[in-house]
Enzyme design. Structure first.
Site, PDB file in Angstrom:
ATOM      1  N   LYS A   1     -10.360   0.354  -2.304  1.00 26.31           N
ATOM      2  CA  LYS A   1     -10.194   0.159  -0.864  1.00 26.31           C
ATOM      3  C   LYS A   1     -10.441   1.456  -0.101  1.00 26.31           C
ATOM      4  O   LYS A   1      -9.582   2.337  -0.079  1.00 26.31           O
ATOM      5  CB  LYS A   1      -8.776  -0.367  -0.558  1.00 26.31           C
ATOM      6  CG  LYS A   1      -8.493  -0.518   0.947  1.00 26.31           C
ATOM      7  CD  LYS A   1      -7.144  -1.175   1.225  1.00 26.31           C
ATOM      8  CE  LYS A   1      -6.790  -1.124   2.710  1.00 26.31           C
ATOM      9  NZ  LYS A   1      -5.460  -1.664   3.025  1.00 26.31           N
TER      10      LYS A   1
ATOM     11  N   LYS B   1      -6.926   3.346  -3.271  1.00 30.13           N
ATOM     12  CA  LYS B   1      -7.353   3.376  -1.873  1.00 30.13           C
ATOM     13  C   LYS B   1      -7.538   4.827  -1.474  1.00 30.13           C
ATOM     14  O   LYS B   1      -6.768   5.694  -1.885  1.00 30.13           O
ATOM     15  CB  LYS B   1      -6.247   2.688  -1.056  1.00 30.13           C
ATOM     16  CG  LYS B   1      -6.359   2.764   0.440  1.00 30.13           C
ATOM     17  CD  LYS B   1      -5.264   1.886   1.097  1.00 30.13           C
ATOM     18  CE  LYS B   1      -5.149   2.131   2.577  1.00 30.13           C
ATOM     19  NZ  LYS B   1      -4.026   1.359   3.197  1.00 30.13           N
TER      20      LYS B   1
ATOM     21  N   ASP C   1       0.858  -1.191   0.000  1.00 23.68           N
ATOM     22  CA  ASP C   1       0.000   0.000   0.000  1.00 23.68           C
ATOM     23  C   ASP C   1       0.894   1.241   0.000  1.00 23.68           C
ATOM     24  O   ASP C   1       1.473   1.589   1.029  1.00 23.68           O
ATOM     25  CB  ASP C   1      -0.908   0.014   1.239  1.00 23.68           C
ATOM     26  CG  ASP C   1      -1.996  -1.077   1.195  1.00 23.68           C
ATOM     27  OD1 ASP C   1      -1.760  -2.131   0.573  1.00 23.68           O
ATOM     28  OD2 ASP C   1      -3.059  -0.873   1.791  1.00 23.68           O
TER      29      ASP C   1
END
Ligand SMILES: *[C@@H]1O[C@H](CO)[C@@H](O)[C@H](O)[C@H]1NC(C)=O
Ligand SMILES: *[C@@H]1O[C@H](CO)[C@@H](O)[C@H](O)[C@H]1NC(C)=O
Length: 311
Positions: A247, A211, A148
């Site tokens: 996300k 995300k 991430d």
């Protein structure tokens, strides 16, 4: 990559319709009671169970991994006839220095849940590019299979789209086989148009997921921003045939919230996105609330603290 100068659809009137849609979603989010437990269990399978604290140690990582493998108490799952379905969270998410601990703990538990690592100077991204890339490589070397990353927000704020693309390409390369989840930190991008463009660039540069937030910005995942990102995902799919994951993260704490996120993704992208390959919820405390709600569903009363000791 060239994003044409024509205004994207995120004009003011579309923004108003987003606010409208947000209200509708909030109004509609009461899932029928009998389905609620099933939806909550589904939500569990989307969670990237996260700890990102300065005081993380191998023992709390171990607890996190145990909880990821056994997210809901066995007897509750039995009561719902779901005990043999292998319900786990989608992944665990930790700092790079804790990847080894997580890999070891999951291996010891005989569990192949992926380990996600944040990287690239999370959460601010204010380290040299060379260090940020090395951080990805080291996390992958330690066994993280999902990374991430955070982006350089000023590249977005100053409209340096090619530079942003190049940077994310380098992240992509450094990941090798690992999945790349690009955190846009939407609370710091200034406008919804920027969110849309940054989403597109992140996808063009090879992100597997986009995300919303790190959870450390002052503004977390919000529905208006999510709708812009989901529509970017849809546009990207129409243009390229590639399905990119979504996300939301940051501030998602209640079981009720998680159901609202599920229904948002279902409405915007359809059921095919409701699987862990394409949808994750980044959260640390959400799981305890879901377990409490399931406890209530099964027993008809609310759990005392000692009833759910691992929460
Ligand atoms: C982010 O991009 C800006 C250019 O707008 C640059 O000045 C800055 O050094 C970059 N930050 C990092 C951490 O590389
Ligand atoms: C954002 O999320 C983080 C992590 O869940 C939380 O600590 C913080 O209070 C949230 N901020 C806001 C403004 O909701």
């Amino acid at each position: 990559p060239r994003l044409h100068n024509r205004r994207t659809w995120v004009s003011e009137c579309v923004f108003l319709s987003i606010l409208d849609l947000t209200e509708q979603i909030q109004a509609r989010r009461s899932v029928k009671k009998e389905w609620q437990a099933a939806w909550l269990l589904k939500a569990v399978t989307f969670i990237d169970l996260t700890t990102l604290s300065g005081d993380d140690t191998s023992s709390n990582i171990q607890r996190l991994c145990y909880k990821a493998k056994y997210p809901i108490r066995e007897d509750l799952l039995k009561a719902l006839n779901m005990h043999d379905k292998g319900i786990t969270t989608a992944a665990v998410c930790v700092y790079p220095a804790r990847v080894c601990d997580a890999v070891k703990a999951l291996k010891a538990a005989g569990c192949n849940i992926p380990v996600a690592s944040v990287a690239t100077g999370f959460p601010a991204g204010q380290t040299h590019l060379k260090t940020r890339l090395e951080e990805i490589r080291l996390a992958v070397e330690d066994g993280a299979t999902e990374i991430d990353v955070v982006i350089n927000r000023s590249l977005v704020l100053t409209g340096q789209w090619e530079a942003l693309y190049d940077e994310i390409r380098q992240f992509r390369k450094a990941c090798g086989e690992a999945h790349l989840k690009t955190i846009l930190a939407t609370g710091e991008l200034g406008s919804l148009t920027n969110v849309y463009k940054a989403s597109m660039i992140a996808m063009m540069a090879g992100s597997d997921f986009i995300k919303t937030s790190t959870g450390k910005e002052t503004v977390n995942a919000t529905f208006p921003v999510a709708i812009v990102m989901l529509r970017a995902i849809r546009d990207f799919f129409w243009k390229t045939g590639n399905k990119i994951g979504f996300k939301p993260a940051g501030g998602i704490r209640s079981a009720k919230d998680s159901l609202a996120w599920l229904s948002l993704v279902k409405e915007e992208l359809g059921d095919e996105w409701l699987k862990p390959e394409l949808f994750r919820i980044g959260a640390s405390t959400l799981l305890s609330d879901i377990e409490r709600q399931i406890y209530h569903h099964v027993t008809g009363r609310y759990a005392a603290y000692h009833d759910l000791p691992m929460s």
